[in-house]
Design a protein around this motif. Structure first.
Motif, PDB file in Angstrom:
ATOM      1  N   THR A 142       4.693  24.107  19.423  1.00  0.00           N
ATOM      2  CA  THR A 142       3.548  23.229  19.660  1.00  0.00           C
ATOM      3  C   THR A 142       2.618  23.352  18.456  1.00  0.00           C
ATOM      4  OG1 THR A 142       3.654  23.358  22.062  1.00  0.00           O
ATOM      5  CG2 THR A 142       1.496  22.871  21.091  1.00  0.00           C
ATOM      6  N   SER A 143       2.356  22.227  17.799  1.00  0.00           N
ATOM      7  CA  SER A 143       1.602  22.282  16.558  1.00  0.00           C
ATOM      8  C   SER A 143       1.312  20.870  16.072  1.00  0.00           C
ATOM      9  CB  SER A 143       2.408  23.042  15.500  1.00  0.00           C
ATOM     10  OG  SER A 143       1.659  23.244  14.320  1.00  0.00           O
ATOM     11  N   LEU A 144       0.577  20.803  14.972  1.00  0.00           N
ATOM     12  CA  LEU A 144       0.325  19.541  14.271  1.00  0.00           C
ATOM     13  C   LEU A 144       1.201  19.541  13.026  1.00  0.00           C
ATOM     14  CD1 LEU A 144      -1.312  16.928  13.947  1.00  0.00           C
ATOM     15  CD2 LEU A 144      -3.105  18.282  12.842  1.00  0.00           C
ATOM     16  N   TYR A 145       2.045  18.530  12.908  1.00  0.00           N
ATOM     17  CA  TYR A 145       3.023  18.475  11.833  1.00  0.00           C
ATOM     18  C   TYR A 145       2.664  17.396  10.820  1.00  0.00           C
ATOM     19  CZ  TYR A 145       5.960  21.485  14.660  1.00  0.00           C
ATOM     20  OH  TYR A 145       6.449  22.548  15.384  1.00  0.00           O
ATOM     21  N   PHE A 146       2.793  17.752   9.551  1.00  0.00           N
ATOM     22  CA  PHE A 146       2.530  16.809   8.469  1.00  0.00           C
ATOM     23  C   PHE A 146       3.730  16.695   7.549  1.00  0.00           C
ATOM     24  CE2 PHE A 146      -1.837  15.772   9.059  1.00  0.00           C
ATOM     25  CZ  PHE A 146      -2.439  16.892   9.610  1.00  0.00           C
ATOM     26  N   CYS A 147       4.012  15.474   7.174  1.00  0.00           N
ATOM     27  CA  CYS A 147       4.994  15.194   6.131  1.00  0.00           C
ATOM     28  C   CYS A 147       4.239  14.844   4.858  1.00  0.00           C
ATOM     29  CB  CYS A 147       5.877  14.025   6.569  1.00  0.00           C
ATOM     30  SG  CYS A 147       7.132  13.535   5.377  1.00  0.00           S
ATOM     31  N   ALA A 148       4.776  15.211   3.719  1.00  0.00           N
ATOM     32  CA  ALA A 148       4.127  14.899   2.448  1.00  0.00           C
ATOM     33  C   ALA A 148       5.178  14.516   1.425  1.00  0.00           C
ATOM     34  CB  ALA A 148       3.316  16.088   1.944  1.00  0.00           C
ATOM     35  N   SER A 149       4.774  13.702   0.463  1.00  0.00           N
ATOM     36  CA  SER A 149       5.671  13.366  -0.634  1.00  0.00           C
ATOM     37  C   SER A 149       4.912  13.439  -1.948  1.00  0.00           C
ATOM     38  CB  SER A 149       6.284  11.972  -0.449  1.00  0.00           C
ATOM     39  OG  SER A 149       5.329  10.951  -0.707  1.00  0.00           O
ATOM     40  N   GLU A 193       0.842  -1.193   0.000  1.00  0.00           N
ATOM     41  CA  GLU A 193       0.000   0.000   0.000  1.00  0.00           C
ATOM     42  C   GLU A 193       0.883   1.251   0.000  1.00  0.00           C
ATOM     43  OE1 GLU A 193      -2.321   0.376   3.514  1.00  0.00           O
ATOM     44  OE2 GLU A 193      -3.184   2.290   2.934  1.00  0.00           O
ATOM     45  N   ALA A 194       0.577   2.188  -0.914  1.00  0.00           N
ATOM     46  CA  ALA A 194       1.322   3.438  -0.975  1.00  0.00           C
ATOM     47  C   ALA A 194       1.008   4.275   0.253  1.00  0.00           C
ATOM     48  CB  ALA A 194       0.926   4.214  -2.231  1.00  0.00           C
ATOM     49  N   GLN A 195       2.037   4.711   0.955  1.00  0.00           N
ATOM     50  CA  GLN A 195       1.762   5.493   2.143  1.00  0.00           C
ATOM     51  C   GLN A 195       2.964   6.299   2.598  1.00  0.00           C
ATOM     52  OE1 GLN A 195       0.625   2.945   5.407  1.00  0.00           O
ATOM     53  NE2 GLN A 195       2.464   1.685   5.247  1.00  0.00           N
ATOM     54  N   VAL A 196       2.638   7.315   3.393  1.00  0.00           N
ATOM     55  CA  VAL A 196       3.624   8.121   4.086  1.00  0.00           C
ATOM     56  C   VAL A 196       3.403   7.875   5.578  1.00  0.00           C
ATOM     57  CG1 VAL A 196       4.473  10.443   4.547  1.00  0.00           C
ATOM     58  CG2 VAL A 196       3.601   9.866   2.265  1.00  0.00           C
ATOM     59  N   THR A 197       4.451   7.481   6.266  1.00  0.00           N
ATOM     60  CA  THR A 197       4.333   7.202   7.696  1.00  0.00           C
ATOM     61  C   THR A 197       5.134   8.219   8.494  1.00  0.00           C
ATOM     62  OG1 THR A 197       6.173   5.633   7.593  1.00  0.00           O
ATOM     63  CG2 THR A 197       3.959   4.735   7.354  1.00  0.00           C
ATOM     64  N   HIS A 227       9.185   8.577  -4.241  1.00  0.00           N
ATOM     65  CA  HIS A 227       8.970   9.962  -4.648  1.00  0.00           C
ATOM     66  C   HIS A 227      10.230  10.795  -4.484  1.00  0.00           C
ATOM     67  CE1 HIS A 227       4.316   9.821  -4.050  1.00  0.00           C
ATOM     68  NE2 HIS A 227       4.715   9.246  -5.169  1.00  0.00           N
ATOM     69  N   GLU A 228      10.407  11.735  -5.430  1.00  0.00           N
ATOM     70  CA  GLU A 228      11.559  12.633  -5.327  1.00  0.00           C
ATOM     71  C   GLU A 228      11.312  13.740  -4.300  1.00  0.00           C
ATOM     72  OE1 GLU A 228      11.271  10.947  -9.433  1.00  0.00           O
ATOM     73  OE2 GLU A 228       9.911  12.180  -8.225  1.00  0.00           O
ATOM     74  N   TYR A 229      10.087  14.263  -4.288  1.00  0.00           N
ATOM     75  CA  TYR A 229       9.803  15.446  -3.490  1.00  0.00           C
ATOM     76  C   TYR A 229       9.208  15.074  -2.138  1.00  0.00           C
ATOM     77  CZ  TYR A 229      10.129  17.675  -8.076  1.00  0.00           C
ATOM     78  OH  TYR A 229      10.547  18.088  -9.308  1.00  0.00           O
ATOM     79  N   MET A 230       9.710  15.724  -1.092  1.00  0.00           N
ATOM     80  CA  MET A 230       9.138  15.562   0.233  1.00  0.00           C
ATOM     81  C   MET A 230       9.116  16.915   0.926  1.00  0.00           C
ATOM     82  SD  MET A 230      10.742  11.904   1.483  1.00  0.00           S
ATOM     83  CE  MET A 230       9.494  11.661   2.765  1.00  0.00           C
ATOM     84  N   GLN A 269      -0.044  15.104  -4.130  1.00  0.00           N
ATOM     85  CA  GLN A 269       0.643  15.117  -2.849  1.00  0.00           C
ATOM     86  C   GLN A 269       0.057  14.015  -1.957  1.00  0.00           C
ATOM     87  OE1 GLN A 269       2.740  17.867  -1.373  1.00  0.00           O
ATOM     88  NE2 GLN A 269       3.180  18.366  -3.495  1.00  0.00           N
ATOM     89  N   TYR A 270       0.917  13.239  -1.336  1.00  0.00           N
ATOM     90  CA  TYR A 270       0.497  12.221  -0.372  1.00  0.00           C
ATOM     91  C   TYR A 270       0.944  12.684   1.005  1.00  0.00           C
ATOM     92  CZ  TYR A 270      -0.306   9.156  -4.363  1.00  0.00           C
ATOM     93  OH  TYR A 270      -0.767   8.620  -5.534  1.00  0.00           O
ATOM     94  N   PHE A 271      -0.011  12.757   1.923  1.00  0.00           N
ATOM     95  CA  PHE A 271       0.291  13.251   3.250  1.00  0.00           C
ATOM     96  C   PHE A 271       0.330  12.113   4.266  1.00  0.00           C
ATOM     97  CE2 PHE A 271       0.230  17.891   3.399  1.00  0.00           C
ATOM     98  CZ  PHE A 271      -0.119  18.179   2.093  1.00  0.00           C
ATOM     99  N   GLY A 272       1.204  12.267   5.252  1.00  0.00           N
ATOM    100  CA  GLY A 272       1.205  11.373   6.390  1.00  0.00           C
ATOM    101  C   GLY A 272       0.056  11.701   7.321  1.00  0.00           C
ATOM    102  N   PRO A 273      -0.148  10.901   8.370  1.00  0.00           N
ATOM    103  CA  PRO A 273      -1.288  11.074   9.275  1.00  0.00           C
ATOM    104  C   PRO A 273      -1.124  12.212  10.267  1.00  0.00           C
ATOM    105  CG  PRO A 273       0.060   9.258  10.005  1.00  0.00           C
ATOM    106  CD  PRO A 273       0.647   9.714   8.702  1.00  0.00           C
ATOM    107  N   GLY A 274       0.073  12.775  10.364  1.00  0.00           N
ATOM    108  CA  GLY A 274       0.275  13.896  11.274  1.00  0.00           C
ATOM    109  C   GLY A 274       0.937  13.493  12.584  1.00  0.00           C
ATOM    110  N   THR A 275       1.678  14.426  13.151  1.00  0.00           N
ATOM    111  CA  THR A 275       2.295  14.266  14.475  1.00  0.00           C
ATOM    112  C   THR A 275       1.891  15.462  15.315  1.00  0.00           C
ATOM    113  OG1 THR A 275       4.221  13.037  13.649  1.00  0.00           O
ATOM    114  CG2 THR A 275       4.463  14.208  15.745  1.00  0.00           C
ATOM    115  N   ARG A 276       1.212  15.185  16.411  1.00  0.00           N
ATOM    116  CA  ARG A 276       0.793  16.275  17.294  1.00  0.00           C
ATOM    117  C   ARG A 276       1.852  16.452  18.365  1.00  0.00           C
ATOM    118  NH1 ARG A 276      -3.357  19.369  17.707  1.00  0.00           N
ATOM    119  NH2 ARG A 276      -4.655  18.161  16.302  1.00  0.00           N
ATOM    120  N   LEU A 277       2.518  17.599  18.326  1.00  0.00           N
ATOM    121  CA  LEU A 277       3.625  17.899  19.243  1.00  0.00           C
ATOM    122  C   LEU A 277       3.209  18.964  20.241  1.00  0.00           C
ATOM    123  CD1 LEU A 277       6.629  17.801  20.115  1.00  0.00           C
ATOM    124  CD2 LEU A 277       7.062  19.563  18.387  1.00  0.00           C
TER     125      LEU A 277
END
Lengths: 114, 114
Positions: free
Chosen positions: B86-93, B1-5, B29-32, B103-111
């Motif tokens: 303090t924020s919600l962080y997203f990674c994308a590729s 399954e294609a995903q960003v973790t 993916h090249e871009y992140m 754009q494929y986004f990860g589920p987020g990290t709440r810091l």
């Protein structure tokens, strides 16, 4: 500096209605515009992409339009369903290909009332 | 399954304690990119990478570092976290040509930084 605005910030409509979400951007020199959906506690999902040379894109019940000269895009949702409830964001990319910068609007939180 | 973790999904830490949020994609993916999402401000780009060993600042890079030693990984480093991070962080590729830009986004990290 590019600024992207989405008004209203929140919208509630009864199930079955057609609706329009708005996105405005200040710099008309864009490469493309994208619409995303964000569900609570989850990442973003890409819905539609409109290239700067295009006027609209369609996917199922969704239709996105782009008027670059006026700096506006709309997302039309037909026959809304409770599952459409989410936050919808638009994002624009600057015109030089290869530039990875992406500017997002603050989103419209949509609630479909059963 | 294609995903960003992303890991961790939730993190509470104290001011000044170095931390790393990992991001990995399995789509070659090249871009992140890294984004932070704050109420009323929307998603803002922190850093992006166009390929291995190629990174550049987004709109809000202060207080963050990134590295791209492998194509699949793009960690976000906070050397000395402060409460305003303090924020919600997203990674994308994404992989892009002139016609696609999904754009494929990860589920987020709440810091939370205390």
């Amino acid at each position: 500096k590019q600024e992207v605005t989405q008004i209203p910030a929140a919208l509630s409509v009864p199930e079955g209605e057609n609706l329009v979400l708005n996105c405005s951007f200040t710099d008309s020199a864009i490469y493309n515009l994208q619409w995303f959906r964000q569900d609570p506690g989850k990442g973003l999902t890409s819905l539609l992409l409109i290239q700067s040379s295009q006027r609209e894109q369609t996917s199922g019940r969704l239709n996105a339009s782009l008027d670059k000269s006026s700096g506006r895009s709309t997302l039309y949702i037909a026959a809304s369903q409770p599952g459409d409830s989410a936050t919808y964001l638009c994002a624009v990319r600057p015109p030089n290909f290869g530039n990875e910068k992406l500017t997002f609007g603050t989103g419209t939180r949509l609630t479909i009332i059963p | 399954e294609a995903q960003v973790t992303q890991n961790p999904r939730y993190l509470i830490t104290v001011t000044g304690k170095k931390l790393t949020v990992t991001c990995s994609q399995n789509m070659n993916h090249e871009y992140m990119s890294w984004y932070r999402q704050d109420p009323g401000l929307g998603l803002r780009q922190i850093y992006y990478s166009m390929n291995v060993e190629v990174t550049d600042k987004g709109d809000v890079p202060e207080g963050y570092k990134v590295s791209r030693k492998e194509k699949r990984n793009f960690p976000l480093i906070l050397e000395s976290p402060s409460p305003n991070q303090t924020s919600l962080y997203f990674c994308a590729s994404s992989t892009r040509d002139r016609f696609t830009d999904t754009q494929y986004f990860g589920p987020g990290t709440r810091l939370t930084v205390l």
